[in-house]
Design an enzyme around this catalytic site. Sequence first.
Site, mmCIF file in Angstrom:
data_model
loop_
_atom_site.group_PDB
_atom_site.id
_atom_site.type_symbol
_atom_site.label_atom_id
_atom_site.label_comp_id
_atom_site.label_asym_id
_atom_site.label_seq_id
_atom_site.Cartn_x
_atom_site.Cartn_y
_atom_site.Cartn_z
ATOM 1 N N SER A 118 0.809 -1.208 0.000
ATOM 2 C CA SER A 118 0.000 0.000 0.000
ATOM 3 C C SER A 118 0.848 1.267 0.000
ATOM 4 C CB SER A 118 -0.950 -0.047 1.210
ATOM 5 O OG SER A 118 -1.927 0.950 1.135
ATOM 6 N N ASP A 171 -2.325 6.168 -3.498
ATOM 7 C CA ASP A 171 -1.186 5.522 -2.844
ATOM 8 C C ASP A 171 -0.672 4.402 -3.733
ATOM 9 O OD1 ASP A 171 -3.256 3.726 -2.505
ATOM 10 O OD2 ASP A 171 -2.691 3.164 -0.466
#
Length: 458
Positions: free
Chosen positions: A105, A245
């Site tokens: 992530s 992200d």
Amino acid sequence: MTDAVRRLFGTDGIRGVANRAPMDALTALRLGQAAGYFFSRGAHRHRVVIGKDTRLSGYMLEPALTAGFVGAGMDVVLVGPLPTPAIALLTRSLRADLGVMISASHNPFEDNGIKLFGPDGLKLSDAQEMEIEALMAQDPVGLVAPSRLGRASRLDDAPGRYIEAVKASFPKGRSLAGLRIVVDCAHGAAYKVAPTVLWELGAEVVSIGVSPDGFNINKECGSTAPGRLAELVRERRADLGIALDGDADRLVLVDEQGQVIDGDQILATVAESWAAQGRLNGTSVVATVMSNLGLERFLESRGLNLLRTKVGDRYVSERMRETGANLGGEQSGHMILSDFGTTGDGLVAALQVLAVLGEQKQPASEACRRFTPLPQRLVNVRYNGLSPLGDAGVKEAIAAAETRLGHRGRVLIRPSGTEPLIRVMAEAEEEGMVEETVESLAALIRARAAALPMKVEG
């Protein structure tokens, strides 16, 4: 197996430093074997979809997982770098038994992670993860006869499938023509698909964070570092900045003035619009305990409720399914819009905000500032022994702080799910009260933690 003794799965799959256990090739191989065995139910050919972000270590983990699944008799479909929500979508679209996303992530390139999705495109439950982890402890597990080995293939049109699905979430007959949008893809999984979606919908697109080299994912860019994006929005006089992200399941926006718009404001913006259009299921929006009290009060002023869960988009998703809500998210930028997908999707959420801008004919600085957040502060207290939260004095202090704040604010004290940390958070109408509350509670918890004995393992 309880949470106290779980070693691998955390709040969002398995995470760790690349090439060190548990984020090494051996663990990935065994995970593939165990998960393959777990999901091989029925007489049909079993299939798993594997995607990844742009980290260098993806080249190590992808083949290891592939070997494990093939050895368990599963056919593997490799799709390469794609956002996490694309993997959830393709898992359902291809009628696969399992989906796997290799990503950490928003973490730096040194880290990596493995997230698992069931055939419904939903993240696995705690119970399922614990069963798979138990299977990994067996030796060997799930290995099939040579004649039943799986095969591996690549799905070349996977990006196009996701692009079309994302575009379909935007109102029909509408376009982004006349809008200048800066998009920061964090050198991550959306570096190709995000600019393409915006361009195909008619926007003038300025792209940054679209040159991954295996090392620069999330480095001074993306949703956790929107500074450069804000500068570029002002320089190019853009209408909106979009920061994703590393795996594009998280979103932060920047208005035309260069001011950051967080997940709480995005939730408020979309909730108000959907409620007015009759698109909001029921009267509830789901968020975590970290969402600002200002969001809760804003929703109440519109006749809506805020349902809170513990931190983690998986828990938001679970509560949404339980209550029938179709909108939820986190202050950090995970937005779940269940009309369009089963997990957080930064790009889909951005399009919903852009739809609101088009409807209201307002700049983002007005359309996306739905409430004034209450002052909020978070302090992390690290401890090395037993948790201090069981201490009677700490409990009394927390209760006293809650009473003192009353309806003017709230206190949230919670342990981290991944580190020996106590997170001490307070928010209130007066900033001085927030500072005093957090400092006094953090100091007490720190002192009591130092006085407790070390935790004995075993």
